[in-house]
Scaffold this active site. Structure first.
Site, short mmCIF file in Angstrom:
data_model
loop_
_atom_site.label_atom_id
_atom_site.label_comp_id
_atom_site.label_asym_id
_atom_site.label_seq_id
_atom_site.Cartn_x
_atom_site.Cartn_y
_atom_site.Cartn_z
N HIS A 1 -17.78 42.82 11.11
CA HIS A 1 -19.22 42.59 11.08
C HIS A 1 -19.96 43.88 11.40
O HIS A 1 -19.40 44.78 12.05
CB HIS A 1 -19.62 41.56 12.15
CG HIS A 1 -19.17 40.17 11.88
ND1 HIS A 1 -18.43 39.44 12.79
CD2 HIS A 1 -19.40 39.34 10.84
CE1 HIS A 1 -18.21 38.22 12.29
NE2 HIS A 1 -18.78 38.13 11.11
N CYS B 1 -20.71 38.28 20.40
CA CYS B 1 -20.43 37.09 19.60
C CYS B 1 -20.24 35.83 20.43
O CYS B 1 -20.24 34.73 19.90
CB CYS B 1 -19.24 37.31 18.69
SG CYS B 1 -17.74 37.69 19.52
C1 CIR Z 1 -13.66 35.39 12.93
O1 CIR Z 1 -12.90 36.06 12.26
O2 CIR Z 1 -14.61 34.80 12.44
C2 CIR Z 1 -13.41 35.28 14.41
N1 CIR Z 1 -12.01 35.30 14.68
C3 CIR Z 1 -14.09 36.39 15.17
C4 CIR Z 1 -15.57 36.35 15.06
C5 CIR Z 1 -16.23 37.40 15.88
N2 CIR Z 1 -17.63 37.32 15.72
C6 CIR Z 1 -18.46 38.32 15.94
O3 CIR Z 1 -18.04 39.43 16.23
N3 CIR Z 1 -19.76 38.10 15.76
#
Ligand code: CIR
Length: 256
Positions: A165, A249
């Site tokens: 991201h 997140c």
């Molecule tokens: C994913 O791949 O969606 C989750 N394992 C990690 C999401 C992390 N989100 C973020 O950094 N905003």
């Protein structure tokens, strides 16, 4: 409690956290009890910084549900529900909507064929940078731009290198400057980026005044922020980092 800053939405980790999505990392064993304790400590750090933490409904069937940031963007009193780029994560959005409506926010949605993950949305004052990632497409960015124009925000799309991201690469400090790993983003989008002293220091969370949450895995970045006059608050999020999660997140901050 009279809260000084606003509400922080969080979602408690699913017992199935270890089954979360991985894009760049290889799987490693997750200690779910430790993850729960780390999440409690993260909430406590937000509370100590003046945020009232409220729980989004738990979703034990959603391994990545704890990464609640990806399910919505709140900006200028407007809430926009994301449409996560990963199909597996779309089940997380309805419960975030419920939490946002309970706060009395106006709620809009990113609609098909748009996709958008909140982790790609970096707010810096009246400018909102949005990463064009494997999760967020041009149509999602177009829809978000139209919505945020209603609250006086200008959206700037940002091309990304090999990173999940935009906020895995860059985040904002309390003074509106940007810290991170400049080689992972299109340089034309940003005039100046302060290089984080650790790879894990690209994602930090400004919590008000000089306060900045920093993962304990980025100790040199904590020192760097101290030297710059900020007040780093370190949190151990090792079990979430194993799933490519970071400090931003794990919450959605909704300032008063
Ligand atoms: C994913 O791949 O969606 C989750 N394992 C990690 C999401 C992390 N989100 C973020 O950094 N905003």
């Amino acid at each position: 409690m009279v809260n000084a800053r606003g509400v922080a939405l969080v979602r408690r980790p699913s017992p199935a956290l270890a089954n979360g999505l991985l894009t760049f990392q290889t799987p490693s064993a997750v200690d779910i009890d430790l993850a729960m304790a780390q999440h409690d400590a993260y909430r406590a750090a937000l509370a100590a910084a003046g945020w009232e933490t409220r729980e989004v409904h738990p979703l034990d069937q959603a391994p990545d549900g704890v990464f609640v940031e990806d399910t919505a963007v709140v900006c200028g009193g407007l809430a926009v529900l994301a449409r996560p780029g990963a199909l597996e994560r779309r089940i997380e959005v309805d419960s975030t909507e419920e939490a946002l409506r309970n706060l009395g926010l106006d709620v809009l949605s990113i609609n098909e064929p748009g996709t958008l993950d909140g982790g790609d949305v970096l707010q810096v004052g009246a400018t909102v940078y949005v990463g064009q990632s494997s999760r967020t497409n041009a149509e999602g960015i177009r829809q978000l731009s139209l919505y945020l124009a209603q609250v006086g925000r200008a959206v700037i799309p940002v091309r990304l290198g090999a990173v999940l991201h935009l906020k895995s690469a860059l985040t904002a400090l309390p003074d509106g400057s940007v810290i991170g790993l400049p080689h992972l983003v299109d340089p034309v989008a940003f005039r100046q980026v302060r290089k984080a002293a650790d790879d894990n220091g690209a994602n930090v969370l400004s919590v008000g005044d000089e306060g900045v949450l920093v993962p304990i895995s980025a100790p040199r970045t904590a020192d760097q922020l101290c030297e710059l006059g900020f007040s780093p608050i370190t949190v151990d999020i090792s079990e979430f980092e194993k799933l490519e999660g970071s400090v931003t997140c794990l919450s959605i901050l909704i300032p008063n």
